[in-house]
Design a protein around this motif. Sequence first.
Motif, PDB file in Angstrom:
ATOM      1  N   ASN A   1      -6.956  51.055  11.572  1.00 20.70           N
ATOM      2  CA  ASN A   1      -6.333  50.857  10.188  1.00 20.70           C
ATOM      3  C   ASN A   1      -6.514  49.364   9.774  1.00 20.70           C
ATOM      4  N   THR A   2      -7.040  49.030   8.608  1.00 24.85           N
ATOM      5  CA  THR A   2      -7.722  47.895   8.266  1.00 24.85           C
ATOM      6  C   THR A   2      -6.195  47.215   7.354  1.00 24.85           C
ATOM      7  N   ASP A   3      -5.305  48.063   6.816  1.00 25.48           N
ATOM      8  CA  ASP A   3      -4.349  47.228   6.114  1.00 25.48           C
ATOM      9  C   ASP A   3      -3.187  46.880   6.826  1.00 25.48           C
ATOM     10  N   LEU A   4      -2.941  47.693   8.102  1.00 25.75           N
ATOM     11  CA  LEU A   4      -1.597  47.462   8.820  1.00 25.75           C
ATOM     12  C   LEU A   4      -2.078  47.244  10.317  1.00 25.75           C
TER      13      LEU A   4
ATOM     14  N   LEU B   1       6.666  44.707   6.409  1.00 27.85           N
ATOM     15  CA  LEU B   1       6.688  45.832   7.376  1.00 27.85           C
ATOM     16  C   LEU B   1       6.477  47.103   6.660  1.00 27.85           C
ATOM     17  N   THR B   2       6.144  48.291   7.571  1.00 30.90           N
ATOM     18  CA  THR B   2       6.161  49.383   7.301  1.00 30.90           C
ATOM     19  C   THR B   2       6.617  50.141   8.724  1.00 30.90           C
ATOM     20  N   VAL B   3       7.318  51.084   8.444  1.00 32.95           N
ATOM     21  CA  VAL B   3       7.859  52.038   9.726  1.00 32.95           C
ATOM     22  C   VAL B   3       7.331  53.413   9.471  1.00 32.95           C
ATOM     23  N   VAL B   4       6.510  54.098  10.461  1.00 34.41           N
ATOM     24  CA  VAL B   4       6.070  55.132  10.717  1.00 34.41           C
ATOM     25  C   VAL B   4       6.725  55.932  11.728  1.00 34.41           C
TER      26      VAL B   4
ATOM     27  N   GLN C   1      -3.011  41.356   6.227  1.00 34.77           N
ATOM     28  CA  GLN C   1      -3.359  40.356   5.632  1.00 34.77           C
ATOM     29  C   GLN C   1      -2.289  39.042   5.786  1.00 34.77           C
ATOM     30  N   VAL C   2      -1.056  39.557   5.897  1.00 32.60           N
ATOM     31  CA  VAL C   2       0.011  38.312   6.197  1.00 32.60           C
ATOM     32  C   VAL C   2      -0.192  37.921   7.643  1.00 32.60           C
ATOM     33  N   ILE C   3      -0.225  39.033   8.618  1.00 33.15           N
ATOM     34  CA  ILE C   3      -0.489  38.430  10.041  1.00 33.15           C
ATOM     35  C   ILE C   3      -1.629  37.500   9.997  1.00 33.15           C
ATOM     36  N   ASN C   4      -2.865  37.696   9.439  1.00 36.69           N
ATOM     37  CA  ASN C   4      -3.929  36.976   9.705  1.00 36.69           C
ATOM     38  C   ASN C   4      -3.693  35.676   8.913  1.00 36.69           C
ATOM     39  N   LEU C   5      -2.786  35.575   7.878  1.00 35.40           N
ATOM     40  CA  LEU C   5      -2.436  34.315   7.205  1.00 35.40           C
ATOM     41  C   LEU C   5      -1.526  33.526   8.261  1.00 35.40           C
ATOM     42  N   LEU C   6      -0.486  34.160   8.600  1.00 38.23           N
ATOM     43  CA  LEU C   6       0.479  33.393   9.741  1.00 38.23           C
ATOM     44  C   LEU C   6      -0.518  32.930  10.955  1.00 38.23           C
ATOM     45  N   ASN C   7      -1.342  33.717  11.290  1.00 42.21           N
ATOM     46  CA  ASN C   7      -1.894  33.512  12.856  1.00 42.21           C
ATOM     47  C   ASN C   7      -2.706  32.166  12.347  1.00 42.21           C
TER      48      ASN C   7
ATOM     49  N   GLN D   1       6.081  50.174  14.466  1.00 38.95           N
ATOM     50  CA  GLN D   1       6.515  49.137  13.394  1.00 38.95           C
ATOM     51  C   GLN D   1       5.172  48.405  13.164  1.00 38.95           C
ATOM     52  N   LEU D   2       4.723  48.315  11.868  1.00 36.51           N
ATOM     53  CA  LEU D   2       3.453  48.096  11.607  1.00 36.51           C
ATOM     54  C   LEU D   2       3.651  46.950  10.395  1.00 36.51           C
ATOM     55  N   ALA D   3       2.767  45.943  10.728  1.00 34.69           N
ATOM     56  CA  ALA D   3       2.994  44.671   9.730  1.00 34.69           C
ATOM     57  C   ALA D   3       1.449  44.546   8.812  1.00 34.69           C
ATOM     58  N   ASN D   4       1.907  43.953   7.880  1.00 32.41           N
ATOM     59  CA  ASN D   4       0.763  43.874   6.722  1.00 32.41           C
ATOM     60  C   ASN D   4      -0.485  43.072   7.353  1.00 32.41           C
TER      61      ASN D   4
END
Length: 379
Positions: free
Chosen positions: A116-119, A81-84, A160-166, A155-158
């Motif tokens: 955003n392509t990363d988050l 996660l990343t918080v902005v 690549q991780v989301i795609n993997l989990l999906n 609240q932003l998620a990685n």
Amino acid sequence: MKKLAVLDIGSSKIRVAVISANAKTFSVVGYGECEYAGFCEGNFLEEDGLKYAFGLALSNAEASANFHIKELYVGLPAEFLTVVNKTATLQLGAKRKVLQSDLQILFDQANDFKYNTDLTLIDVTTLEYTLDNGKKLDDPVGKKTEKLTGDLSYQLANRQVINLLNNVFENLGLISVEYVSSPLCECLALLDENARKDYALMIDSGYISTHIAICRGGGLAYLGSFSLGGGHIMADLAEVLKLNYNDAETLKRKLVLTVENREQTYEIPGGQPVNAILANDVAKSRISMICQVIEKCIEMSNINYPKYFPVFLTGGGLSMMKGVKEEVSKELGRSVEILNSNTPQFTRPFNTSLTSICQMAFEKNKKANNSILSKIFKR
């Protein structure tokens, strides 16, 4: 009563709970878990094993609850996660009451993460709102003002991780998955509104991962994480004292960090007694390292968190060690409070992430039901 399913991604286990919810509360009616390789530095260590671990935890929970899981709330750990934080102002024109729809407009106004392509955005919450007269509050709906300012926490998620989990969840046959921030869930579930009126700092130290969340109001003002935890204490005990992994784990559970008697020993079944001071010093050295990184995270937050403010500690990596409260307090120079879950049968610190996700799922479901009822009665 409606049943809901939640999944907690820990650094050593995948854990699933099925809860039965009514209008006021919930209870855990099913549970499943599976050990797996975990994650480090924001990446799963063995991606090929995820489908098996997630699937086994889900099937065990289904059998326990006699319930087929089709929809799932998934708590993401801090390393993904990343918080902005952003401040946004919405001009309402003439003075009028703030509507619920105004809040969504405010959130969307500052949301520049769509491309955003990363988050990928999973949630937005608010530290506080400010009316045109300078009054600050947690919920502005129904209050009159010409403009509304919000200190927002995205609240932003990685991605690549989301795609993997999906992909994993799709292969397991789930039809709906909603991702939530585990650190945010913990702050909202374990700290009451008074504790969150000003900044509150929570540390969750797990098996091989630790996060630091500074929250205020209904959101996170800062989130930091690093790949160190209770598992590293066990590894140190094994290496320094020449123990196998199982004996090191047994020894860690026996440690009493406040022991001062140099003659005292810890007994390990089938093994030689271990000098308590020596074993404690090994553990204290790693705890000191973890606390040094925590201090750096606090500095990086650029938030003035006074030394007299308490630190809240939870998670299974450190919190369950006898004397750790005093040791962490000494290292950080701050008072420390250990947080436990209030959910029956799941009260120990290593359960706080799971039960906090349960609480978030319950609140989201209740809010959705209230919204449906509101629309019905307005017809």
